[in-house]
Design a protein around this motif. Structure first.
Motif, PDB file in Angstrom:
ATOM      1  N   SER A  19       0.822  -1.200   0.000  1.00 45.77           N
ATOM      2  CA  SER A  19       0.000   0.000   0.000  1.00 45.77           C
ATOM      3  C   SER A  19       0.861   1.257   0.000  1.00 45.77           C
ATOM      4  O   SER A  19       1.917   1.295   0.617  1.00 45.77           O
ATOM      5  CB  SER A  19      -0.887  -0.028   1.246  1.00 45.77           C
ATOM      6  OG  SER A  19      -1.617   1.162   1.358  1.00 45.77           O
ATOM      7  N   ASP A  21       0.446   5.872  -0.302  1.00 45.39           N
ATOM      8  CA  ASP A  21      -0.428   7.041  -0.202  1.00 45.39           C
ATOM      9  C   ASP A  21      -1.585   6.802   0.771  1.00 45.39           C
ATOM     10  O   ASP A  21      -2.744   7.031   0.441  1.00 45.39           O
ATOM     11  CB  ASP A  21      -0.942   7.445  -1.585  1.00 45.39           C
ATOM     12  CG  ASP A  21      -1.549   8.837  -1.603  1.00 45.39           C
ATOM     13  OD1 ASP A  21      -1.275   9.616  -0.669  1.00 45.39           O
ATOM     14  OD2 ASP A  21      -2.298   9.146  -2.550  1.00 45.39           O
ATOM     15  N   GLY A  23      -2.922   4.057   1.822  1.00 43.47           N
ATOM     16  CA  GLY A  23      -3.841   2.977   1.476  1.00 43.47           C
ATOM     17  C   GLY A  23      -4.674   3.249   0.241  1.00 43.47           C
ATOM     18  O   GLY A  23      -5.475   2.414  -0.168  1.00 43.47           O
ATOM     19  N   LYS A  24      -4.489   4.414  -0.388  1.00 42.43           N
ATOM     20  CA  LYS A  24      -5.271   4.752  -1.576  1.00 42.43           C
ATOM     21  C   LYS A  24      -4.732   4.098  -2.842  1.00 42.43           C
ATOM     22  O   LYS A  24      -5.444   3.974  -3.826  1.00 42.43           O
ATOM     23  CB  LYS A  24      -5.315   6.263  -1.768  1.00 42.43           C
ATOM     24  CG  LYS A  24      -6.055   6.988  -0.674  1.00 42.43           C
ATOM     25  CD  LYS A  24      -6.051   8.475  -0.918  1.00 42.43           C
ATOM     26  CE  LYS A  24      -6.780   9.188   0.212  1.00 42.43           C
ATOM     27  NZ  LYS A  24      -6.746  10.651   0.014  1.00 42.43           N
ATOM     28  N   VAL A  25      -3.462   3.696  -2.813  1.00 41.03           N
ATOM     29  CA  VAL A  25      -2.819   3.079  -3.971  1.00 41.03           C
ATOM     30  C   VAL A  25      -2.214   1.750  -3.527  1.00 41.03           C
ATOM     31  O   VAL A  25      -1.587   1.670  -2.476  1.00 41.03           O
ATOM     32  CB  VAL A  25      -1.705   3.988  -4.539  1.00 41.03           C
ATOM     33  CG1 VAL A  25      -0.963   3.305  -5.674  1.00 41.03           C
ATOM     34  CG2 VAL A  25      -2.276   5.325  -4.980  1.00 41.03           C
ATOM     35  N   THR A  26      -2.425   0.715  -4.327  1.00 41.91           N
ATOM     36  CA  THR A  26      -1.843  -0.597  -4.046  1.00 41.91           C
ATOM     37  C   THR A  26      -1.075  -1.050  -5.285  1.00 41.91           C
ATOM     38  O   THR A  26      -1.520  -0.833  -6.401  1.00 41.91           O
ATOM     39  CB  THR A  26      -2.944  -1.619  -3.702  1.00 41.91           C
ATOM     40  OG1 THR A  26      -3.623  -1.185  -2.520  1.00 41.91           O
ATOM     41  CG2 THR A  26      -2.377  -2.997  -3.462  1.00 41.91           C
ATOM     42  N   LEU A  56      -5.513   2.222  -8.415  1.00 43.50           N
ATOM     43  CA  LEU A  56      -5.791   3.567  -7.932  1.00 43.50           C
ATOM     44  C   LEU A  56      -7.187   3.710  -7.326  1.00 43.50           C
ATOM     45  O   LEU A  56      -7.425   4.621  -6.547  1.00 43.50           O
ATOM     46  CB  LEU A  56      -5.636   4.579  -9.076  1.00 43.50           C
ATOM     47  CG  LEU A  56      -4.253   4.634  -9.730  1.00 43.50           C
ATOM     48  CD1 LEU A  56      -4.267   5.614 -10.897  1.00 43.50           C
ATOM     49  CD2 LEU A  56      -3.191   5.001  -8.717  1.00 43.50           C
ATOM     50  N   ASN A  57      -8.111   2.833  -7.686  1.00 46.93           N
ATOM     51  CA  ASN A  57      -9.459   2.868  -7.135  1.00 46.93           C
ATOM     52  C   ASN A  57      -9.402   2.467  -5.667  1.00 46.93           C
ATOM     53  O   ASN A  57      -8.914   1.387  -5.336  1.00 46.93           O
ATOM     54  CB  ASN A  57     -10.356   1.914  -7.934  1.00 46.93           C
ATOM     55  CG  ASN A  57     -11.762   1.830  -7.400  1.00 46.93           C
ATOM     56  OD1 ASN A  57     -11.975   1.384  -6.275  1.00 46.93           O
ATOM     57  ND2 ASN A  57     -12.714   2.240  -8.216  1.00 46.93           N
ATOM     58  N   ASP A  58      -9.892   3.330  -4.764  1.00 46.67           N
ATOM     59  CA  ASP A  58      -9.790   3.095  -3.315  1.00 46.67           C
ATOM     60  C   ASP A  58     -10.331   1.734  -2.889  1.00 46.67           C
ATOM     61  O   ASP A  58      -9.687   1.004  -2.130  1.00 46.67           O
ATOM     62  CB  ASP A  58     -10.529   4.181  -2.527  1.00 46.67           C
ATOM     63  CG  ASP A  58      -9.876   5.543  -2.627  1.00 46.67           C
ATOM     64  OD1 ASP A  58      -8.792   5.656  -3.227  1.00 46.67           O
ATOM     65  OD2 ASP A  58     -10.463   6.504  -2.096  1.00 46.67           O
ATOM     66  N   LYS A  59     -11.514   1.377  -3.372  1.00 45.08           N
ATOM     67  CA  LYS A  59     -12.142   0.111  -2.958  1.00 45.08           C
ATOM     68  C   LYS A  59     -11.377  -1.092  -3.485  1.00 45.08           C
ATOM     69  O   LYS A  59     -11.158  -2.058  -2.761  1.00 45.08           O
ATOM     70  CB  LYS A  59     -13.598   0.062  -3.417  1.00 45.08           C
ATOM     71  CG  LYS A  59     -14.489   1.023  -2.675  1.00 45.08           C
ATOM     72  CD  LYS A  59     -15.915   0.936  -3.149  1.00 45.08           C
ATOM     73  CE  LYS A  59     -16.774   1.964  -2.426  1.00 45.08           C
ATOM     74  NZ  LYS A  59     -18.168   1.927  -2.866  1.00 45.08           N
ATOM     75  N   ALA A  61      -8.218  -1.100  -4.397  1.00 44.06           N
ATOM     76  CA  ALA A  61      -6.899  -1.093  -3.748  1.00 44.06           C
ATOM     77  C   ALA A  61      -6.977  -1.734  -2.368  1.00 44.06           C
ATOM     78  O   ALA A  61      -6.125  -2.547  -1.999  1.00 44.06           O
ATOM     79  CB  ALA A  61      -6.363   0.327  -3.646  1.00 44.06           C
ATOM     80  N   LYS A  62      -8.003  -1.386  -1.607  1.00 43.76           N
ATOM     81  CA  LYS A  62      -8.179  -1.962  -0.264  1.00 43.76           C
ATOM     82  C   LYS A  62      -8.425  -3.461  -0.364  1.00 43.76           C
ATOM     83  O   LYS A  62      -7.835  -4.244   0.381  1.00 43.76           O
ATOM     84  CB  LYS A  62      -9.339  -1.277   0.454  1.00 43.76           C
ATOM     85  CG  LYS A  62      -9.558  -1.797   1.844  1.00 43.76           C
ATOM     86  CD  LYS A  62     -10.696  -1.090   2.546  1.00 43.76           C
ATOM     87  CE  LYS A  62     -10.889  -1.703   3.930  1.00 43.76           C
ATOM     88  NZ  LYS A  62     -12.036  -1.173   4.623  1.00 43.76           N
TER      89      LYS A  62
END
Length: 114
Positions: A19, A21, A23-26, A56-59, A61-62
């Motif tokens: 992860s 930024d 957790g916003k980027v994986t 780059l999509n938060d969901k 990426a998480k």
């Protein structure tokens, strides 16, 4: 006419997702295999190519961070994006593979199994 920038990756994850930024980027790497017959010798050849995927999509990426592990077979729908930045006075050009969809495959769906 609309154009399409679609890059599909099926392969095995090389290391657990990391992860960035907050957790916003994986990011994680995926091994893809290819095989061919040498035209001169007829010998069967194989090679592994590595592709680093950026989510780059938060969901997504998480989800990838929580669920993608080394060795997992995955399927990803991506787009290819070029960018540049300055480093030590030089322009560095980079091509990113941005994953929009990431799915972990069942063992029977692994890349290379048909």
């Amino acid at each position: 006419m609309r154009s399409t920038n679609l890059f599909i990756v099926r392969g095995h994850v090389g290391a657990d997702a990391k992860s960035f930024d907050g957790g916003k980027v994986t990011k994680f790497s995926v091994a893809t295999n290819r095989a061919w017959n040498d035209r001169q010798t007829g010998e069967k050849k194989e090679a592994t190519d590595w592709v680093t995927l950026t989510v780059l999509n938060d969901k997504v990426a998480k989800w990838a961070l929580e669920n993608i592990r080394k060795g997992d077979p995955i399927y990803a729908e991506c787009r290819v994006a070029d960018r540049s930045y300055q480093k030590d006075g030089q322009t560095v050009y980079v091509t990113d593979v941005i994953a929009n969809v990431v799915d972990r495959l069942a063992p029977s769906q692994q890349a290379g199994d048909h």
